[in-house]
Design a protein around this motif. Structure first.
Motif, short mmCIF file in Angstrom:
data_model
loop_
_atom_site.label_atom_id
_atom_site.label_comp_id
_atom_site.label_asym_id
_atom_site.label_seq_id
_atom_site.Cartn_x
_atom_site.Cartn_y
_atom_site.Cartn_z
N PHE A 55 0.85 -1.19 0.00
CA PHE A 55 0.00 0.00 0.00
C PHE A 55 0.89 1.24 0.00
N LYS A 56 0.66 2.11 -0.97
CA LYS A 56 1.42 3.36 -1.07
C LYS A 56 0.45 4.53 -0.91
N LEU A 57 0.79 5.45 -0.01
CA LEU A 57 -0.08 6.57 0.33
C LEU A 57 0.69 7.88 0.13
N GLY A 58 0.04 8.85 -0.51
CA GLY A 58 0.72 10.13 -0.73
C GLY A 58 -0.24 11.30 -0.81
N TYR A 59 0.22 12.44 -0.32
CA TYR A 59 -0.53 13.71 -0.37
C TYR A 59 0.31 14.74 -1.11
N TYR A 60 -0.32 15.44 -2.06
CA TYR A 60 0.35 16.46 -2.86
C TYR A 60 -0.35 17.80 -2.59
N LYS A 61 0.39 18.73 -2.01
CA LYS A 61 -0.21 20.00 -1.60
C LYS A 61 -0.77 20.79 -2.78
N ALA A 62 -0.13 20.70 -3.94
CA ALA A 62 -0.55 21.52 -5.07
C ALA A 62 -1.90 21.10 -5.63
N ASN A 63 -2.21 19.81 -5.64
CA ASN A 63 -3.50 19.40 -6.20
C ASN A 63 -4.54 19.06 -5.13
N GLU A 64 -4.12 19.09 -3.85
CA GLU A 64 -5.01 18.79 -2.72
C GLU A 64 -5.69 17.43 -2.88
N VAL A 65 -4.89 16.46 -3.31
CA VAL A 65 -5.39 15.10 -3.46
C VAL A 65 -4.52 14.15 -2.64
N ILE A 66 -5.18 13.25 -1.92
CA ILE A 66 -4.52 12.14 -1.25
C ILE A 66 -4.79 10.89 -2.08
N SER A 67 -3.75 10.15 -2.40
CA SER A 67 -3.92 8.91 -3.16
C SER A 67 -3.49 7.73 -2.31
N MET A 68 -4.17 6.60 -2.51
CA MET A 68 -3.75 5.35 -1.89
C MET A 68 -3.84 4.26 -2.94
N LYS A 69 -2.72 3.58 -3.18
CA LYS A 69 -2.71 2.49 -4.15
C LYS A 69 -2.42 1.18 -3.45
N ALA A 70 -3.26 0.19 -3.73
CA ALA A 70 -3.01 -1.18 -3.28
C ALA A 70 -2.57 -2.00 -4.49
N SER A 71 -1.42 -2.67 -4.38
CA SER A 71 -0.90 -3.48 -5.48
C SER A 71 -0.55 -4.87 -4.97
N SER A 72 -1.06 -5.89 -5.66
CA SER A 72 -0.74 -7.26 -5.30
C SER A 72 0.01 -7.93 -6.43
N GLY A 73 0.76 -8.98 -6.09
CA GLY A 73 1.49 -9.72 -7.11
C GLY A 73 1.89 -11.08 -6.59
N GLY A 74 2.18 -11.97 -7.53
CA GLY A 74 2.69 -13.29 -7.15
C GLY A 74 1.64 -14.31 -6.76
#
Length: 331
Positions: A55-74
């Motif tokens: 799970f990767k989580l990030g906030y970008y002040k310029a676009n005021e968006v918080i994203s969360m990506k879940a990635s599975s493999g294998g």
């Protein structure tokens, strides 16, 4: 509260590689401009024959968006037992002003696209201007993505490729020559392939060094993609001794990237890392300074890349009225 839902086909129709290269450049600059909050990503390894999910989580002040990506493999039994892919991805976007969920989109394409674009961005600032020949160690989906992205920023005249499986290598040759019209030479050995490289791409899931330092000629730019967790390795640590080392995130790369290996062997110190790529894009640090230096871009992947890319897809979807709206909360 209205939330947009985008499936895989819609996501693929809403962005092109040239746009993704732009969103990745934006991400790198933002990361080195104090515009990003990006916690360490977390993962779970599940018992065999299952794989892992992170799970990767990030906030970008310029676009005021918080994203969360879940990635599975294998998850090797998924296709036959459950009828779903062995690896999947999902991205959630939240409006940072309210933390309302504004979009749910398929994330299986985005990781490949933004990782390919990362290689292209590094080529722009670290490869020789007269670079013409690419070598790909590994011929899977990400190798194809790297070619797709790099072809947007330079003219590739020839590709040398190696894979442990000859049939897979032959399929890569047929696919690339059909899509791009670029001749692909199937190397008989890793050494033969690497010695030809102006730009060397490594995209395997290697667990030990595949590329020896002695094979790499002066002036080569290396795009190290495959190592993003401890236990993986593609490059001989000796390669780092006299190279210009550039990371996407220094803190990530010294913990779980290719850069970890020469550090733990005391071949380099942390102070020997030249820059994060965002610093070069912002003009804070130099890129390539001569045609003889070997440059290494160690890319572990960052949440901010997912943020800027998925937000562009979301904005394109709104502009073109694509996707389905659903509501968690009425009224």
């Amino acid at each position: 509260m209205k939330t947009l839902l985008l499936n895989k086909e819609q996501v693929g129709s809403l962005i092109c590689m040239r746009e993704v290269i732009g969103t990745v450049e934006e991400a790198y600059k933002a990361f080195n401009s104090n515009q990003v909050i990006q916690p360490d990503y977390i993962g779970i390894d599940l018992p065999s024959p299952r794989g892992d999910i992170d799970f990767k989580l990030g906030y970008y002040k310029a676009n005021e968006v918080i994203s969360m990506k879940a990635s599975s493999g294998g998850f090797i039994n998924n296709p036959t037992t459950y009828g779903v892919p062995s690896g999947m991805g999902t991205i959630l976007l939240f409006d940072a002003r309210t933390c309302a969920l504004i979009c749910v989109m398929d994330g299986s394409l985005i990781t490949g696209l933004r990782t390919g674009a990362a290689g292209a961005v590094s080529v722009k600032v670290l490869a020789r201007k007269d670079a013409k020949k690419i070598t790909s160690i590994g011929t899977g989906n990400q190798a194809r993505m790297q070619i797709r992205a790099i072809s947007e920023v330079m003219k590739i005249e020839e590709i040398h490729a190696w894979d442990s499986t000859r049939e897979t290598l032959a399929k890569f040759k047929a696919d690339i020559e059909s899509e791009f019209g670029i001749p692909v030479i199937m190397a008989n050995s890793k050494k033969d392939a690497v010695e030809q490289a102006d730009i060397l791409i490594t995209t395997t899931r290697g667990k030990g060094p595949l590329v020896e330092a002695a094979w790499v000629k002066p002036g080569t730019h290396i795009v190290a993609i495959g190592t993003d967790t401890q236990g993986k390795q593609e490059l001989d640590p000796e390669l780092f001794r006299n190279a210009k080392i550039v990371n996407d995130s220094i803190e990530q790369c010294i913990e779980k990237g290719e850069t970890w290996h020469p550090l733990v062997k005391n071949i380099i110190a942390k102070s020997d890392i030249h820059a994060e790529i965002g610093e070069i894009l912002l003009g804070k640090k130099a890129g390539r300074e001569n045609d003889e230096e070997i440059t290494i871009f160690d890319s572990t992947g960052m949440a901010i890349q997912d943020n800027t890319t998925s937000n562009r897809i979301y904005r394109n979807a709104i502009e073109h009225d694509i996707g389905s709206i659903f509501e968690f909360l009425k009224g």
